[in-house]
Design a protein around this motif. Structure first.
Motif, short mmCIF file in Angstrom:
data_model
loop_
_atom_site.label_atom_id
_atom_site.label_comp_id
_atom_site.label_asym_id
_atom_site.label_seq_id
_atom_site.Cartn_x
_atom_site.Cartn_y
_atom_site.Cartn_z
N ASN A 272 12.83 -0.53 1.18
CA ASN A 272 11.90 -1.42 1.91
C ASN A 272 10.53 -0.78 2.08
O ASN A 272 9.92 -0.87 3.16
CB ASN A 272 12.48 -1.79 3.29
N THR A 273 10.04 -0.16 1.05
CA THR A 273 8.79 0.59 1.15
C THR A 273 7.87 0.31 -0.03
O THR A 273 8.34 0.22 -1.17
CB THR A 273 9.07 2.10 1.24
N VAL A 274 6.60 0.17 0.28
CA VAL A 274 5.55 0.09 -0.73
C VAL A 274 4.67 1.32 -0.58
O VAL A 274 4.37 1.75 0.54
CB VAL A 274 4.72 -1.19 -0.55
N TYR A 275 4.26 1.86 -1.71
CA TYR A 275 3.44 3.07 -1.71
C TYR A 275 2.06 2.79 -2.30
O TYR A 275 1.90 1.92 -3.16
CB TYR A 275 4.11 4.16 -2.55
N LEU A 276 1.09 3.55 -1.84
CA LEU A 276 -0.23 3.53 -2.44
C LEU A 276 -0.63 4.98 -2.70
O LEU A 276 -0.96 5.71 -1.78
CB LEU A 276 -1.25 2.84 -1.54
N GLN A 277 -0.53 5.37 -3.96
CA GLN A 277 -0.96 6.71 -4.36
C GLN A 277 -2.45 6.68 -4.62
O GLN A 277 -2.91 5.90 -5.46
CB GLN A 277 -0.21 7.14 -5.62
N MET A 278 -3.17 7.53 -3.91
CA MET A 278 -4.63 7.53 -4.00
C MET A 278 -5.09 8.89 -4.52
O MET A 278 -4.87 9.92 -3.86
CB MET A 278 -5.25 7.25 -2.63
N ASN A 279 -5.70 8.89 -5.68
CA ASN A 279 -6.21 10.11 -6.30
C ASN A 279 -7.72 10.06 -6.41
O ASN A 279 -8.33 9.00 -6.29
CB ASN A 279 -5.59 10.28 -7.69
N SER A 280 -8.31 11.22 -6.65
CA SER A 280 -9.77 11.31 -6.83
C SER A 280 -10.51 10.61 -5.69
O SER A 280 -11.44 9.83 -5.92
CB SER A 280 -10.18 10.72 -8.18
N LEU A 281 -10.10 10.89 -4.49
CA LEU A 281 -10.69 10.22 -3.33
C LEU A 281 -12.14 10.64 -3.14
O LEU A 281 -12.53 11.78 -3.44
CB LEU A 281 -9.88 10.53 -2.08
N ASN A 282 -12.93 9.71 -2.66
CA ASN A 282 -14.32 9.99 -2.34
C ASN A 282 -14.66 9.44 -0.97
O ASN A 282 -13.85 8.74 -0.35
CB ASN A 282 -15.24 9.44 -3.43
N ALA A 283 -15.85 9.74 -0.50
CA ALA A 283 -16.23 9.37 0.87
C ALA A 283 -16.17 7.87 1.09
O ALA A 283 -15.89 7.41 2.21
CB ALA A 283 -17.62 9.90 1.18
N GLU A 284 -16.40 7.10 0.04
CA GLU A 284 -16.38 5.63 0.17
C GLU A 284 -14.98 5.08 0.40
O GLU A 284 -14.82 3.92 0.74
CB GLU A 284 -16.98 4.97 -1.08
N ASP A 285 -13.96 5.93 0.22
CA ASP A 285 -12.59 5.50 0.48
C ASP A 285 -12.20 5.68 1.95
O ASP A 285 -11.10 5.29 2.35
CB ASP A 285 -11.62 6.29 -0.39
N THR A 286 -13.07 6.28 2.74
CA THR A 286 -12.79 6.49 4.15
C THR A 286 -12.67 5.15 4.86
O THR A 286 -13.59 4.32 4.81
CB THR A 286 -13.90 7.33 4.81
#
Length: 129
Positions: free
Chosen positions: A77-91
């Motif tokens: 019962n889980t959804v994941y969001l893998q976030m790579n190469s994060l930048n300040a605009e992803d805050t």
């Protein structure tokens, strides 16, 4: 009803990675499309990504394509969001949401906050430059 709880947020340096989780309880999770949205301070809530109930179909906003990956494990019962190469605009604060029954899998429906009926409390992501 569906209750959603997000986790996995935190502080990360630019270029780093985080994996967000959205765990559901309540009525059948495996039959529901799930979306991720985010809201930065003083901004409107914006669509990030979505995954169909089966996990076969996914959709991303242009700014995260190639960097974020959405997936789901219906057994957990889980959804994941893998976030790579994060930048300040992803805050932002990241929210997962369950799509209303009967809403079509179209980019217009997926991007609309009003297409979703159950929301988690959000998890905060801060990317330092």
């Amino acid at each position: 009803q569906v209750q959603l709880v997000e986790s996995g947020g935190g502080l990360v340096q630019a270029g780093g990675s985080l994996r967000l989780s959205c765990t559901a309880s309540g009525r059948s999770f495996s039959s529901v499309h799930i979306g991720w949205f985010r809201q930065a301070p003083e901004n409107e809530r914006e669509f990030v990504s979505a995954i169909s109930w089966s996990g076969i179909n996914t959709y991303y906003t242009d700014s995260v394509k190639g960097r974020f990956t959405i997936s789901r494990d219906n057994a957990r019962n889980t959804v994941y969001l893998q976030m790579n190469s994060l930048n300040a605009e992803d805050t932002a604060v990241y929210y997962c949401a369950a799509m209303k029954p009967g809403k079509g899998w179209t980019w217009i429906q997926l991007r609309a906050v009003t297409s979703f009926e159950y929301w988690g409390q959000g998890t905060s992501v801060t990317v330092s430059s």
